[in-house]
Design an enzyme around this catalytic site. Structure first.
Site, PDB file in Angstrom:
ATOM      1  CB  SER A  87     -11.338 -27.559 -65.695  1.00 35.37           C
ATOM      2  OG  SER A  87     -12.222 -27.832 -64.625  1.00 35.37           O
ATOM      3  CE  LYS A 144     -17.570 -26.957 -61.162  1.00 33.59           C
ATOM      4  NZ  LYS A 144     -16.270 -26.345 -61.544  1.00 33.59           N
ATOM      5  CB  SER A 228     -14.657 -23.106 -59.230  1.00 38.47           C
ATOM      6  OG  SER A 228     -15.698 -24.048 -59.329  1.00 38.47           O
TER       7      SER A 228
END
Length: 267
Positions: A87, A144, A228
Site C-alpha cells: 500500500s 509504519k 495511513s
C-alpha cells in the site's frame, strides 16, 4: 496462511524422517546388504546392490530438502526477511511494489511462529521504520514508522504531530511534487531521524487527543499521514508483535519487469 509455521513444520518433518533413517532405516539396509552379500559366493550384481541400499523416496526427499529448509528458516527467522510493500501508507519513503529487507535481530532474537524474544539486543527508537504483526490480525504484517516509545505522550492535531507536549519539527520541501501533485512534501525531524512525509492540504485528516504510550507498546504512523491506517485508528503495537526493522529497498516491481534502479537505504 502463516508461512513461518509451514516452514517450521517442513523443517521438523524432514528432520525427523532424516534422523529416523540415520538411526534405524539405514543400518537395517546395510545389514540386509551384508547378509545378502555373505550368502552369494559370486558377489552381488550392481543392480541388486543398488536396490538393497537404495533409500526410500521419503528419505531421499528429506535428506535433500532438510538442510536447505533449515538454512532458510535460520536466515528468515533470525537474520533477514524480505517483504513487499502492498500500500501507499509509507509514501514517499516507500512506494507500492517496493521489495524491502528487514533486519530480524535489530530488536532481539525471537522464536519463529510464537515470536517470543529470547535474546534482547535493542529496542525500537523513534523514527525507525518497523515491520510488525497487526494487533487485530496477527497473521497480517504492517510497516509504519515508530513515532512513540513507552512513556511518550502523543497528540496529532491540525496535521501537526506533538511529542511530549512539543511540536515535532518539520519544514516544507515542495508543494505538489510530481510523484503526488495533490500533496505537500515535508521533511520531519523525529528523534535522530530525518525523513520525508506527505500531507494533503485539502483533507482535514484525523485529529487525535493526547495519549500516553504504555509500557511494552509503541505508537506507529505512516509517512503518508492522510492516507495511513495506523495507531491513530487502532491503538498501540505490543512488543511481542514486533517483526524487525526495515533497512533497505532491494527491488521494485509494479507488475512489469522488476527494476533495481530504486535500490536504496530506508531512512
Amino acid at each position: 496462511m502463516d508461512f513461518s509455521l509451514l516452514l517450521v513444520l517442513a523443517v521438523a518433518l524432514s528432520g525427523v524422517v532424516y534422523l529416523l533413517d540415520v538411526l534405524l532405516l539405514k543400518p537395517k539396509r546395510r545389514q540386509r546388504f551384508a547378509t545378502a552379500e555373505a550368502n552369494t559366493q559370486e558377489g552381488l550384481d550392481p543392480a541388486t546392490s543398488e536396490k538393497l541400499l537404495k533409500e526410500p523416496w521419503p528419505v531421499d526427499y528429506a535428506r535433500s530438502f532438510f538442510p536447505v529448509l533449515l538454512i532458510v528458516l535460520i536466515v528468515r527467522s533470525f537474520i533477514i526477511e524480505p517483504f513487499q510493500i502492498p500500500s501507499g501508507s509509507m509514501r514517499p519513503t516507500l512506494e507500492v511494489g517496493d521489495f524491502i529487507l528487514v533486519n530480524k535481530f535489530a530488536y532481539g532474537l525471537r522464536l519463529p511462529v510464537v515470536n517470543t524474544r529470547f535474546i534482547e539486543i535493542d529496542d525500537p527508537e523513534r523514527g525507525d521504520v518497523m515491520v510488525f504483526r497487526f494487533p487485530d490480525e496477527p497473521a497480517v504484517n504492517f510497516i509504519k514508522r515508530v513515532v512513540g516509545v513507552p512513556g511518550d505522550r502523543i497528540r496529532y492535531e491540525g496535521k501537526q504531530l506533538y511529542l511530549n507536549g512539543e511540536p515535532v519539527a518539520k519544514q516544507l520541501i515542495e508543494e505538489g511534487p510530481d510523484a503526488s501533485p495533490e500533496q505537500l512534501l515535508l521533511e520531519e525531524q523525529l528523534g535522530d531521524a530525518e525523513h520525508f512525509i506527505y500531507n494533503n492540504p485539502r483533507d482535514p485528516g484525523p485529529q487525535m487527543r493526547e495519549v500516553q504510550v504504555p509500557e511494552g507498546h509503541y505508537f506507529m504512523m505512516g509517512d503518508n499521514r492522510d492516507h495511513s491506517n495506523d495507531s491513530r485508528y487502532w491503538g498501540f503495537v505490543p512488543e511481542e508483535n514486533i517483526v524487525g526493522r526495515a533497512f533497505g529497498v532491494w527491488m521494485h516491481w509494479d507488475g512489469g519487469l522488476p527494476s533495481f534502479t530504486s535500490v536504496r537505504r530506508i531512512e
